[in-house]
Design a protein around this motif. Structure first.
Motif, mmCIF file in Angstrom:
data_model
loop_
_atom_site.group_PDB
_atom_site.id
_atom_site.type_symbol
_atom_site.label_atom_id
_atom_site.label_comp_id
_atom_site.label_asym_id
_atom_site.label_seq_id
_atom_site.Cartn_x
_atom_site.Cartn_y
_atom_site.Cartn_z
ATOM 1 N N SER A 104 6.763 -1.049 2.728
ATOM 2 C CA SER A 104 5.282 -1.583 2.484
ATOM 3 C C SER A 104 4.588 -0.279 2.572
ATOM 4 C CB SER A 104 4.660 -2.216 3.413
ATOM 5 O OG SER A 104 5.430 -3.742 3.464
ATOM 6 N N PHE A 105 4.779 0.957 3.595
ATOM 7 C CA PHE A 105 4.074 2.188 3.486
ATOM 8 C C PHE A 105 4.212 2.831 2.124
ATOM 9 C CE2 PHE A 105 4.078 6.742 4.572
ATOM 10 C CZ PHE A 105 3.057 7.006 4.950
ATOM 11 N N GLN A 106 5.272 2.664 1.430
ATOM 12 C CA GLN A 106 5.580 3.362 0.151
ATOM 13 C C GLN A 106 4.567 3.061 -0.913
ATOM 14 O OE1 GLN A 106 9.871 3.028 -0.287
ATOM 15 N NE2 GLN A 106 10.366 4.676 0.958
ATOM 16 N N ILE A 107 4.344 1.567 -0.682
ATOM 17 C CA ILE A 107 3.481 0.789 -1.655
ATOM 18 C C ILE A 107 2.110 1.208 -1.297
ATOM 19 C CG2 ILE A 107 2.497 -1.083 -2.627
ATOM 20 C CD1 ILE A 107 5.061 -2.436 -1.718
ATOM 21 N N GLY B 14 1.983 -8.991 0.972
ATOM 22 C CA GLY B 14 1.279 -7.990 0.006
ATOM 23 C C GLY B 14 -0.080 -7.851 -0.342
ATOM 24 N N LEU B 15 -0.728 -8.086 0.940
ATOM 25 C CA LEU B 15 -2.286 -7.619 0.809
ATOM 26 C C LEU B 15 -2.229 -6.427 1.609
ATOM 27 C CD1 LEU B 15 -5.470 -8.442 0.435
ATOM 28 C CD2 LEU B 15 -5.362 -9.449 2.573
ATOM 29 N N PHE B 16 -2.943 -5.402 0.892
ATOM 30 C CA PHE B 16 -3.303 -3.873 1.546
ATOM 31 C C PHE B 16 -4.721 -3.560 1.764
ATOM 32 C CE2 PHE B 16 1.087 -3.953 -0.320
ATOM 33 C CZ PHE B 16 1.785 -2.965 0.645
ATOM 34 N N LEU C 116 -5.527 -4.270 10.354
ATOM 35 C CA LEU C 116 -4.903 -3.734 11.433
ATOM 36 C C LEU C 116 -3.671 -2.758 10.872
ATOM 37 C CD1 LEU C 116 -4.645 -6.618 13.897
ATOM 38 C CD2 LEU C 116 -6.340 -4.771 13.646
ATOM 39 N N GLU C 117 -2.949 -3.252 9.731
ATOM 40 C CA GLU C 117 -1.852 -2.746 9.256
ATOM 41 C C GLU C 117 -2.434 -1.370 8.334
ATOM 42 O OE1 GLU C 117 1.416 -6.302 8.580
ATOM 43 O OE2 GLU C 117 -0.008 -6.028 7.159
ATOM 44 N N VAL D 160 5.281 0.374 12.598
ATOM 45 C CA VAL D 160 4.780 1.350 11.418
ATOM 46 C C VAL D 160 5.505 2.908 11.834
ATOM 47 C CG1 VAL D 160 3.219 2.228 10.143
ATOM 48 C CG2 VAL D 160 3.212 -0.186 10.525
ATOM 49 N N LEU D 161 5.274 3.115 12.930
ATOM 50 C CA LEU D 161 5.738 4.516 13.506
ATOM 51 C C LEU D 161 7.133 4.597 13.907
ATOM 52 C CD1 LEU D 161 2.560 5.964 15.655
ATOM 53 C CD2 LEU D 161 2.889 6.150 13.198
ATOM 54 N N ASN D 162 7.689 3.378 13.866
ATOM 55 C CA ASN D 162 9.222 3.426 14.324
ATOM 56 C C ASN D 162 9.360 4.539 15.592
ATOM 57 O OD1 ASN D 162 11.941 2.332 14.203
ATOM 58 N ND2 ASN D 162 12.483 3.855 12.723
#
Length: 502
Positions: free
Chosen positions: A484-487, A344-346, A384-385, A426-428
């Motif tokens: 997570s990307f939506q958040i 949960g850390l962005f 990184l994320e 992330v890019l799938n």
């Protein structure tokens, strides 16, 4: 010493100079890297001293030669590349008039606002780009407004690689890709735009002749032969921007090729046979004639990790400089122990504002979601994320336009197995990592094409292409990152108005 004939590629990058030496069979011989200083005298300012680049090249060149146990006299052709938009201003005696404003600089916000209000449609029609502080045009407008004496004294302007090449050869040119990066080039008439120069107040007379990236534009002078060890008369190929050549060296020379870059900036490139100008993107032609690419760029990718290292890991960095363990590897090892999503850390990587898709100089970087449970490994992984999410933010604009089956990765950040895995999920999409993916390697290949050692781009790239790893996305992790990307996007939308108040 080997008797092999050598090709030299020189990348005058944003953070440092990378030199790669290969032989004429595309075998890797050696490389070298030297950092130089970027100055930030005010918030949003980013400048470099042109005098720092040539010494960095020489040191990197010597390192590469020593690694390969070869001699400078074996070099039979060379080419250069560099980051785009950055210009050197020289007076009538070829003296540098000021530090070079870098593409990450955001000072020209007022000039950008003026051009957006009065000329944005015309600029976009001619130059295929929207005004923003990253472009040379806006940098020169700021200089004309705040340092008018500098622009008045300017007799010649040179982009970064062209300035270093000028020192080697005494010839003054640039290529059409570099010219496009100035926002002073007419993509329809294929020359400098008198109209764009007039409305921006840039004297067209200071701009260099435009040639092809593969053109031989000069030869090593006697003086430079004495300094570099390269034989007098060795041909020097014009070269192009780093983005074009790093994509080139990993095989992006055909329609629908897709490349992502984890270097100072983070980018996604999609290659197509026609230009598709988009107000949210950058549009350039390729070194391969007949190809164009759409470029979507986040300003601070590996630069975010470098900032994190320099700010929060000074002890480890200090030990590394004395011969200790690599700091980035230590950070990766800590991050690998943290589960995907960093609990949960962005992190939003807006250290220098942001380019696409927001083009907002007022955005700020942030960590959001920290608790007492989070340790350094969480913050390492969140960086990184966060960069991967930012690239995904751009990828979302093009992933439905064509069938992108795989993504080739380049740049220093792509050397991290963990970061490659995060990018794949992330890019799938599968991520392809090649043995040699630096733009300096692409420059060395281009030198072979320009000097006619290779008969075509296809021959050079095919000989030089060696797949190191293919990283497939994990279905479960890809779904987790999708949520997570939506958040991540929601956090951007909520914090954007707050940053404007800062």
């Amino acid at each position: 010493m080997s008797d092999r004939r050598l090709l030299l590629g020189i990348d005058i990058g944003t953070s440092g100079c990378k030199v790669t030496v290969i032989d004429t069979d595309c075998n890797f011989i050696g490389d070298g890297y030297t950092e130089y200083t970027t100055y930030h005298p005010n918030i949003g300012w980013s400048e470099q001293e042109p005098a720092d680049w040539f010494p960095a090249f020489m040191r990197s060149f010597r390192i590469a030669l020593e690694k390969g146990k070869v001699s400078a006299e074996q070099v039979v052709a060379l080419s250069l590349d560099a980051s785009a938009h950055n210009i050197v201003l020289l007076d009538k005696d070829d003296r540098v008039l000021r530090r070079t404003i870098m593409w990450t600089d955001t000072r020209s916000v007022e000039e950008t606002a003026y051009m957006m209000e009065h000329y944005k449609d015309r600029i976009f029609e001619i130059g295929y780009q929207m005004p923003s502080p990253t472009w040379t045009m806006l940098q020169l407008m700021w200089i004309g407004r705040h340092e008018p004496e500098v622009l008045k004294k300017t007799k010649r302007a040179m982009f970064v690689k062209d300035y270093v090449r000028y020192q080697l050869t005494g010839t003054w040119t640039t290529d059409y890709i570099e010219a496009q990066g100035s926002l002073l080039f007419d993509n329809k008439s294929w020359g400098w735009s008198e109209e764009l120069c007039k409305i921006s107040g840039v004297p067209i007379s200071i701009l260099p002749p435009v040639v092809k990236p593969t053109d031989v534009v000069g030869h090593i002078t006697r003086e430079m032969s004495g300094i570099t060890g390269i034989k007098e008369g060795v041909p020097v190929i014009n070269g192009a921007t780093d983005t074009a050549l790093e994509a080139y060296c990993v095989g992006a020379i055909k329609e629908n090729s897709c490349v992502t870059k984890l270097a100072t900036s983070g980018t996604i490139y999609l290659f197509r046979p026609d230009p598709y100008p988009d107000p949210k993107a950058l549009t350039y032609s390729h070194v391969v004639e007949g190809l164009w690419y759409t470029c979507l760029a986040t300003s601070s990718a590996a630069e975010s990790l470098r900032w994190y290292r320099d700010t929060f890991c000074q002890e480890e960095w200090g030990k590394e400089k004395l011969g200790g363990a690599n700091t980035y590897q230590i950070l990766d090892e800590e991050a690998e122990k943290v589960e995907a999503g960093s609990e949960g850390l962005f992190f939003h990587p807006y250290l220098m504002g942001e380019r696409s898709p927001y083009w907002d100089t007022k955005l700020r970087a942030s960590f959001i979601g920290a608790t007492a449970h989070h340790g350094r490994g969480h913050f390492n992984r969140a960086v990184l994320e966060g960069v991967a999410y930012s690239i995904k933010d751009n990828f979302s604009l093009i992933e439905d336009t064509v069938d992108i089956k795989e993504v080739r990765i380049v740049g220093g950040g792509g050397k991290s197995p963990l970061w490659r895995s995060i990018m794949a999920n992330v890019l799938n999409r599968p991520i392809l990592k090649f043995e040699n993916d630096d733009s300096s390697y692409g420059s060395a290949l281009l030198a072979g094409v320009g000097a006619r050692i290779f008969s075509s781009h296809e021959e050079a790239v095919t000989k030089g292409l060696h797949l190191k790893e293919r990283v497939e996305p994990n279905e479960e992790l890809a779904e987790k990152y999708r949520k997570s990307f939506q958040i991540y996007r929601q956090i951007h939308d909520i914090t954007e108005p707050v940053y404007k108040q800062l």
